[in-house]
Design a protein around this motif. Structure first.
Motif, PDB file in Angstrom:
ATOM      1  N   GLN A 139       0.797  -1.167   0.059  1.00  0.00           N
ATOM      2  CA  GLN A 139       0.099   0.110  -0.005  1.00  0.00           C
ATOM      3  C   GLN A 139       0.770   1.465  -0.006  1.00  0.00           C
ATOM      4  OE1 GLN A 139      -3.678   1.941   2.488  1.00  0.00           O
ATOM      5  NE2 GLN A 139      -2.890  -0.059   2.976  1.00  0.00           N
ATOM      6  N   ALA A 140       0.432   2.192  -0.934  1.00  0.00           N
ATOM      7  CA  ALA A 140       1.252   3.386  -0.767  1.00  0.00           C
ATOM      8  C   ALA A 140       0.404   4.661  -0.499  1.00  0.00           C
ATOM      9  CB  ALA A 140       1.956   3.658  -2.459  1.00  0.00           C
ATOM     10  N   TRP A 141       1.075   5.418   0.377  1.00  0.00           N
ATOM     11  CA  TRP A 141       0.157   6.768   0.756  1.00  0.00           C
ATOM     12  C   TRP A 141       0.810   7.987   0.222  1.00  0.00           C
ATOM     13  CZ3 TRP A 141      -0.189   6.125   6.707  1.00  0.00           C
ATOM     14  CH2 TRP A 141      -1.079   4.913   7.040  1.00  0.00           C
ATOM     15  N   ARG A 142       0.259   8.621  -0.644  1.00  0.00           N
ATOM     16  CA  ARG A 142       0.786   9.983  -1.286  1.00  0.00           C
ATOM     17  C   ARG A 142       0.140  11.144  -0.747  1.00  0.00           C
ATOM     18  NH1 ARG A 142      -0.430  10.774  -7.879  1.00  0.00           N
ATOM     19  NH2 ARG A 142       0.595  12.714  -8.040  1.00  0.00           N
ATOM     20  N   PHE A 143       0.922  11.837  -0.128  1.00  0.00           N
ATOM     21  CA  PHE A 143       0.559  13.321   0.687  1.00  0.00           C
ATOM     22  C   PHE A 143       0.758  14.310  -0.627  1.00  0.00           C
ATOM     23  CE2 PHE A 143       1.428  10.259   3.954  1.00  0.00           C
ATOM     24  CZ  PHE A 143       0.474  10.542   4.712  1.00  0.00           C
ATOM     25  N   ARG A 144      -0.081  15.241  -0.546  1.00  0.00           N
ATOM     26  CA  ARG A 144       0.141  16.426  -1.307  1.00  0.00           C
ATOM     27  C   ARG A 144      -0.177  17.900  -0.532  1.00  0.00           C
ATOM     28  NH1 ARG A 144      -2.806  14.366  -6.928  1.00  0.00           N
ATOM     29  NH2 ARG A 144      -2.596  11.919  -6.467  1.00  0.00           N
ATOM     30  N   ARG A 145       0.490  18.660  -1.294  1.00  0.00           N
ATOM     31  CA  ARG A 145       0.418  20.050  -0.558  1.00  0.00           C
ATOM     32  C   ARG A 145      -0.933  20.710  -0.657  1.00  0.00           C
ATOM     33  NH1 ARG A 145       4.362  23.906  -3.184  1.00  0.00           N
ATOM     34  NH2 ARG A 145       2.758  24.109  -4.961  1.00  0.00           N
ATOM     35  N   GLU A 146      -1.812  21.281   0.066  1.00  0.00           N
ATOM     36  CA  GLU A 146      -2.956  21.614   0.001  1.00  0.00           C
ATOM     37  C   GLU A 146      -2.985  23.048  -0.866  1.00  0.00           C
ATOM     38  OE1 GLU A 146      -4.676  22.387   3.790  1.00  0.00           O
ATOM     39  OE2 GLU A 146      -4.669  20.247   4.298  1.00  0.00           O
ATOM     40  N   LEU A 169      -1.302  21.272  -7.834  1.00  0.00           N
ATOM     41  CA  LEU A 169      -1.410  20.198  -6.512  1.00  0.00           C
ATOM     42  C   LEU A 169       0.043  19.269  -6.641  1.00  0.00           C
ATOM     43  CD1 LEU A 169      -3.254  19.171  -4.396  1.00  0.00           C
ATOM     44  CD2 LEU A 169      -4.336  17.665  -5.939  1.00  0.00           C
ATOM     45  N   ASN A 170       0.749  19.519  -5.805  1.00  0.00           N
ATOM     46  CA  ASN A 170       2.091  18.834  -5.527  1.00  0.00           C
ATOM     47  C   ASN A 170       2.119  17.740  -4.803  1.00  0.00           C
ATOM     48  OD1 ASN A 170       2.787  22.038  -6.287  1.00  0.00           O
ATOM     49  ND2 ASN A 170       3.167  20.550  -7.840  1.00  0.00           N
ATOM     50  N   THR A 171       2.947  16.994  -5.115  1.00  0.00           N
ATOM     51  CA  THR A 171       3.013  15.683  -3.969  1.00  0.00           C
ATOM     52  C   THR A 171       4.321  16.102  -2.923  1.00  0.00           C
ATOM     53  OG1 THR A 171       2.359  13.913  -5.658  1.00  0.00           O
ATOM     54  CG2 THR A 171       4.032  13.480  -3.892  1.00  0.00           C
ATOM     55  N   THR A 172       4.147  15.723  -1.940  1.00  0.00           N
ATOM     56  CA  THR A 172       5.133  16.321  -0.896  1.00  0.00           C
ATOM     57  C   THR A 172       5.744  15.160  -0.106  1.00  0.00           C
ATOM     58  OG1 THR A 172       3.262  16.483   1.018  1.00  0.00           O
ATOM     59  CG2 THR A 172       3.745  18.482  -0.400  1.00  0.00           C
ATOM     60  N   GLU A 173       5.135  13.967  -0.042  1.00  0.00           N
ATOM     61  CA  GLU A 173       5.753  12.836   0.392  1.00  0.00           C
ATOM     62  C   GLU A 173       4.958  11.451  -0.104  1.00  0.00           C
ATOM     63  OE1 GLU A 173       6.573  10.995   5.086  1.00  0.00           O
ATOM     64  OE2 GLU A 173       5.224  12.776   4.625  1.00  0.00           O
ATOM     65  N   LEU A 174       5.658  10.301  -0.161  1.00  0.00           N
ATOM     66  CA  LEU A 174       5.147   9.172  -0.498  1.00  0.00           C
ATOM     67  C   LEU A 174       5.888   8.274   0.368  1.00  0.00           C
ATOM     68  CD1 LEU A 174       3.655   7.737  -2.879  1.00  0.00           C
ATOM     69  CD2 LEU A 174       5.945   7.079  -3.832  1.00  0.00           C
TER      70      LEU A 174
END
Length: 279
Positions: A139-146, A169-174
Protein backbone atom coordinates in the motif's frame (compact mmCIF):
# COMPACT_ATOMS: atom_id res chain seq x y z
CA UNK A 1 -28.26 7.61 -11.96
CA UNK A 2 -26.70 7.87 -8.49
CA UNK A 3 -27.92 7.18 -4.98
CA UNK A 4 -28.03 9.72 -2.17
CA UNK A 5 -27.10 9.13 1.49
CA UNK A 6 -30.44 7.43 2.14
CA UNK A 7 -29.96 5.05 -0.76
CA UNK A 8 -32.63 6.71 -2.91
CA UNK A 9 -32.04 6.95 -6.65
CA UNK A 10 -31.35 10.47 -7.90
CA UNK A 11 -31.10 11.55 -11.52
CA UNK A 12 -28.07 13.31 -12.97
CA UNK A 13 -27.53 14.79 -16.47
CA UNK A 14 -25.30 12.60 -18.63
CA UNK A 15 -23.00 15.53 -19.45
CA UNK A 16 -22.26 16.02 -15.74
CA UNK A 17 -21.72 12.35 -14.85
CA UNK A 18 -18.15 12.35 -16.18
CA UNK A 19 -17.14 15.18 -13.86
CA UNK A 20 -18.87 14.17 -10.63
CA UNK A 21 -19.77 10.47 -10.71
CA UNK A 22 -16.88 8.40 -12.04
CA UNK A 23 -13.73 8.27 -9.92
CA UNK A 24 -11.55 5.39 -11.15
CA UNK A 25 -11.80 1.89 -12.58
CA UNK A 26 -9.80 -1.34 -12.30
CA UNK A 27 -9.70 -3.94 -15.08
CA UNK A 28 -9.13 -7.66 -14.71
CA UNK A 29 -7.16 -7.57 -17.96
CA UNK A 30 -7.27 -6.45 -21.55
CA UNK A 31 -10.72 -6.95 -23.13
CA UNK A 32 -8.92 -7.84 -26.38
CA UNK A 33 -7.16 -10.92 -25.02
CA UNK A 34 -8.57 -14.00 -26.69
CA UNK A 35 -9.96 -16.76 -24.52
CA UNK A 36 -10.29 -14.62 -21.39
CA UNK A 37 -13.15 -12.56 -20.10
CA UNK A 38 -12.80 -9.08 -18.69
CA UNK A 39 -14.38 -7.40 -15.68
CA UNK A 40 -14.28 -3.68 -14.93
CA UNK A 41 -14.71 -2.61 -11.31
CA UNK A 42 -15.84 1.03 -11.01
CA UNK A 43 -15.33 3.29 -7.99
CA UNK A 44 -17.80 6.13 -8.15
CA UNK A 45 -19.61 8.89 -6.28
CA UNK A 46 -21.38 9.92 -4.18
CA UNK A 47 -20.13 7.65 -1.38
CA UNK A 48 -17.19 5.83 -2.91
CA UNK A 49 -19.46 3.02 -4.03
CA UNK A 50 -18.68 0.06 -6.29
CA UNK A 51 -20.19 -1.23 -9.53
CA UNK A 52 -18.94 -3.69 -12.13
CA UNK A 53 -19.55 -4.70 -15.74
CA UNK A 54 -18.13 -6.84 -18.53
CA UNK A 55 -17.92 -6.06 -22.25
CA UNK A 56 -21.37 -6.54 -23.77
CA UNK A 57 -23.30 -5.71 -20.59
CA UNK A 58 -26.05 -3.15 -21.10
CA UNK A 59 -25.51 -1.51 -17.72
CA UNK A 60 -23.35 -1.42 -14.62
CA UNK A 61 -24.23 -3.76 -11.76
CA UNK A 62 -24.25 -1.84 -8.48
CA UNK A 63 -22.86 -3.70 -5.45
CA UNK A 64 -25.25 -2.76 -2.64
CA UNK A 65 -23.99 -2.50 0.94
CA UNK A 66 -25.52 -4.88 3.45
CA UNK A 67 -25.22 -8.34 4.94
CA UNK A 68 -25.64 -10.06 1.58
CA UNK A 69 -22.41 -8.53 0.24
CA UNK A 70 -20.44 -7.75 3.40
CA UNK A 71 -20.13 -4.04 2.52
CA UNK A 72 -21.13 -1.21 4.84
CA UNK A 73 -22.89 1.96 3.78
CA UNK A 74 -20.61 4.91 3.16
CA UNK A 75 -17.55 2.70 2.78
CA UNK A 76 -15.66 5.33 0.75
CA UNK A 77 -13.45 3.03 -1.28
CA UNK A 78 -10.38 4.82 -2.61
CA UNK A 79 -8.51 2.25 -4.68
CA UNK A 80 -9.03 -1.14 -6.28
CA UNK A 81 -6.51 -3.69 -7.52
CA UNK A 82 -6.82 -6.94 -9.45
CA UNK A 83 -4.53 -9.94 -9.02
CA UNK A 84 -4.56 -12.48 -11.85
CA UNK A 85 -3.33 -15.19 -9.47
CA UNK A 86 -6.61 -15.11 -7.54
CA UNK A 87 -9.03 -15.62 -10.43
CA UNK A 88 -10.82 -13.57 -13.04
CA UNK A 89 -13.44 -12.01 -10.77
CA UNK A 90 -11.30 -11.33 -7.68
CA UNK A 91 -10.41 -7.79 -6.65
CA UNK A 92 -8.94 -6.01 -3.63
CA UNK A 93 -10.31 -2.67 -2.43
CA UNK A 94 -9.10 -0.26 0.26
CA UNK A 95 -11.20 2.17 2.27
CA UNK A 96 -10.29 5.62 3.51
CA UNK A 97 -9.52 4.12 6.97
CA UNK A 98 -7.01 1.66 5.39
CA UNK A 99 -9.15 -1.42 5.92
CA UNK A 100 -8.85 -3.79 2.96
CA UNK A 101 -11.47 -6.13 1.49
CA UNK A 102 -11.39 -8.85 -1.11
CA UNK A 103 -14.28 -8.77 -3.55
CA UNK A 104 -15.45 -11.94 -5.30
CA UNK A 105 -17.73 -11.27 -8.28
CA UNK A 106 -17.95 -14.74 -9.80
CA UNK A 107 -21.01 -16.03 -7.91
CA UNK A 108 -24.69 -15.15 -8.26
CA UNK A 109 -24.08 -12.09 -6.06
CA UNK A 110 -20.91 -10.19 -5.04
CA UNK A 111 -19.25 -11.23 -1.78
CA UNK A 112 -16.79 -9.07 0.18
CA UNK A 113 -14.47 -10.25 2.94
CA UNK A 114 -12.41 -7.97 5.16
CA UNK A 115 -8.75 -9.02 5.37
CA UNK A 116 -7.38 -5.89 7.07
CA UNK A 117 -9.03 -4.04 9.94
CA UNK A 118 -9.31 -0.28 10.28
CA UNK A 119 -5.98 1.35 11.06
CA UNK A 120 -6.58 5.09 10.84
CA UNK A 121 -9.36 7.61 10.40
CA UNK A 122 -9.66 10.54 8.06
CA UNK A 123 -8.67 10.75 4.43
CA UNK A 124 -5.43 12.73 4.28
CA UNK A 125 -3.31 10.64 1.87
CA UNK A 126 -4.25 9.19 -1.49
CA UNK A 127 -4.07 5.42 -1.18
CA UNK A 128 -2.85 2.89 -3.72
CA UNK A 129 -2.86 -0.92 -3.65
CA UNK A 130 -0.03 -2.67 -5.46
CA UNK A 131 0.53 -6.39 -6.08
CA UNK A 132 4.30 -6.84 -5.95
CA UNK A 133 5.94 -9.27 -8.41
CA UNK A 134 7.22 -11.32 -5.43
CA UNK A 135 3.64 -11.95 -4.25
CA UNK A 136 3.11 -9.44 -1.43
CA UNK A 137 0.39 -6.80 -1.28
CA UNK A 138 1.70 -3.26 -0.84
CA UNK A 139 0.00 0.00 0.00
CA UNK A 140 1.31 3.46 -0.92
CA UNK A 141 0.26 6.71 0.71
CA UNK A 142 0.71 9.85 -1.37
CA UNK A 143 0.58 13.17 0.47
CA UNK A 144 0.09 16.44 -1.40
CA UNK A 145 0.35 20.13 -0.69
CA UNK A 146 -3.00 21.71 0.00
CA UNK A 147 -4.06 24.36 -2.45
CA UNK A 148 -6.08 27.18 -0.98
CA UNK A 149 -5.55 30.26 -3.15
CA UNK A 150 -6.71 33.54 -1.68
CA UNK A 151 -8.31 34.34 -5.04
CA UNK A 152 -9.30 31.00 -6.60
CA UNK A 153 -10.85 32.63 -9.67
CA UNK A 154 -9.54 35.34 -11.98
CA UNK A 155 -10.95 37.29 -14.93
CA UNK A 156 -9.58 36.26 -18.32
CA UNK A 157 -9.09 38.47 -21.39
CA UNK A 158 -12.71 37.90 -22.43
CA UNK A 159 -14.00 39.09 -19.08
CA UNK A 160 -15.03 35.61 -17.90
CA UNK A 161 -14.38 34.21 -14.43
CA UNK A 162 -11.98 31.25 -14.67
CA UNK A 163 -9.93 29.22 -12.21
CA UNK A 164 -6.57 30.72 -11.29
CA UNK A 165 -4.16 29.08 -13.80
CA UNK A 166 -1.25 29.29 -11.35
CA UNK A 167 -2.80 26.88 -8.83
CA UNK A 168 -1.07 23.49 -8.70
CA UNK A 169 -1.41 20.35 -6.59
CA UNK A 170 1.98 18.89 -5.67
CA UNK A 171 3.16 15.67 -4.03
CA UNK A 172 5.09 16.30 -0.80
CA UNK A 173 5.68 12.77 0.49
CA UNK A 174 5.27 9.14 -0.54
CA UNK A 175 5.13 6.37 2.07
CA UNK A 176 5.29 2.65 1.26
CA UNK A 177 3.92 -0.21 3.35
CA UNK A 178 3.75 -3.99 3.17
CA UNK A 179 0.28 -5.28 4.07
CA UNK A 180 0.53 -7.89 6.84
CA UNK A 181 -2.91 -9.48 6.98
CA UNK A 182 -1.86 -12.04 9.62
CA UNK A 183 -0.55 -9.41 12.02
CA UNK A 184 -3.24 -6.90 10.95
CA UNK A 185 -0.72 -4.13 10.41
CA UNK A 186 1.09 -2.10 7.77
CA UNK A 187 4.88 -2.48 7.83
CA UNK A 188 6.76 0.63 6.66
CA UNK A 189 9.24 0.09 3.79
CA UNK A 190 12.21 2.36 3.12
CA UNK A 191 12.20 1.71 -0.62
CA UNK A 192 11.83 -0.73 -3.49
CA UNK A 193 15.48 -1.14 -4.49
CA UNK A 194 15.38 -2.50 -8.07
CA UNK A 195 11.70 -1.84 -8.71
CA UNK A 196 9.63 1.10 -9.93
CA UNK A 197 6.01 2.01 -9.20
CA UNK A 198 3.40 3.54 -11.48
CA UNK A 199 0.67 5.48 -9.66
CA UNK A 200 -2.28 7.41 -11.04
CA UNK A 201 -5.77 6.82 -12.41
CA UNK A 202 -4.73 3.42 -13.75
CA UNK A 203 -4.36 0.33 -11.62
CA UNK A 204 -1.05 0.67 -9.78
CA UNK A 205 1.93 -1.33 -11.03
CA UNK A 206 5.27 -2.47 -9.63
CA UNK A 207 7.83 -3.39 -12.30
CA UNK A 208 11.39 -4.81 -12.06
CA UNK A 209 13.89 -2.51 -13.74
CA UNK A 210 15.98 -5.47 -14.94
CA UNK A 211 13.14 -6.25 -17.34
CA UNK A 212 12.52 -2.57 -18.13
CA UNK A 213 16.00 -0.98 -18.22
CA UNK A 214 14.67 2.47 -19.07
CA UNK A 215 13.02 2.83 -15.65
CA UNK A 216 14.66 4.42 -12.62
CA UNK A 217 15.10 2.14 -9.57
CA UNK A 218 13.44 2.93 -6.26
CA UNK A 219 11.14 5.44 -7.94
CA UNK A 220 7.45 6.07 -8.42
CA UNK A 221 6.12 7.44 -11.70
CA UNK A 222 3.19 9.63 -10.67
CA UNK A 223 0.36 11.49 -12.37
CA UNK A 224 -2.42 13.73 -11.09
CA UNK A 225 -5.50 11.74 -10.09
CA UNK A 226 -7.35 14.17 -7.82
CA UNK A 227 -10.96 14.28 -8.99
CA UNK A 228 -11.53 17.61 -7.25
CA UNK A 229 -8.47 19.25 -8.81
CA UNK A 230 -9.28 17.88 -12.27
CA UNK A 231 -12.80 19.27 -12.19
CA UNK A 232 -12.31 22.62 -10.46
CA UNK A 233 -8.99 23.43 -12.13
CA UNK A 234 -9.61 21.69 -15.42
CA UNK A 235 -7.03 23.56 -17.50
CA UNK A 236 -4.31 23.98 -14.90
CA UNK A 237 -0.91 22.32 -15.10
CA UNK A 238 -0.81 18.65 -14.05
CA UNK A 239 1.82 17.03 -11.89
CA UNK A 240 3.52 14.37 -14.02
CA UNK A 241 6.94 13.11 -13.07
CA UNK A 242 9.25 10.66 -11.34
CA UNK A 243 9.28 10.56 -7.52
CA UNK A 244 12.60 9.54 -5.95
CA UNK A 245 11.56 7.42 -2.95
CA UNK A 246 14.92 7.72 -1.16
CA UNK A 247 15.31 11.47 -1.61
CA UNK A 248 11.57 12.20 -1.37
CA UNK A 249 11.68 14.56 -4.33
CA UNK A 250 9.98 14.85 -7.71
CA UNK A 251 11.52 15.40 -11.13
CA UNK A 252 8.92 16.74 -13.54
CA UNK A 253 8.66 15.12 -16.96
CA UNK A 254 8.90 18.57 -18.51
CA UNK A 255 12.26 19.03 -16.74
CA UNK A 256 13.52 15.53 -17.59
CA UNK A 257 12.60 15.50 -21.27
CA UNK A 258 15.32 16.50 -23.79
CA UNK A 259 12.59 17.84 -26.08
CA UNK A 260 10.99 21.28 -25.71
CA UNK A 261 7.52 20.76 -24.28
CA UNK A 262 4.64 23.16 -24.18
CA UNK A 263 2.81 23.49 -20.88
CA UNK A 264 -0.56 22.88 -22.57
CA UNK A 265 0.14 19.15 -22.83
CA UNK A 266 0.17 18.97 -19.03
CA UNK A 267 -3.46 19.94 -18.43
CA UNK A 268 -6.96 18.56 -19.02
CA UNK A 269 -8.02 15.83 -19.73
CA UNK A 270 -6.71 13.72 -16.85
CA UNK A 271 -3.37 12.02 -17.64
CA UNK A 272 -3.18 8.23 -17.60
CA UNK A 273 -0.49 5.60 -18.07
CA UNK A 274 -0.77 3.56 -21.26
CA UNK A 275 0.17 -0.13 -21.07
CA UNK A 276 0.75 -1.51 -24.58
CA UNK A 277 -0.33 -5.05 -25.35
CA UNK A 278 2.03 -7.08 -27.54
CA UNK A 279 -0.11 -10.23 -27.63
Amino acid sequence: MVRDERGDVAGIPVAEARDCMYDRAALSGSPLRAGRGCVVLLLHSPLGELSFASPGDERWTWIPPGESTGLRRGDFYREAAYNDKDGLFYFYVVRSDDSIYTLDLKGPSPVARRIMSELRHGDQPYRYLIHAPWGELLQAWRFRREYEPSVPFVVDEDGDMVADPSVELNTTELQLYKVDTHGQRLMRLDGLRNYALFLGYNASMCLPIEEFPGLKPNSAYVMDDSTEFMNFYKYNKREIGVWDIERQSLQSFSDASPLPLKESWLNWPAPIWVTPSLS
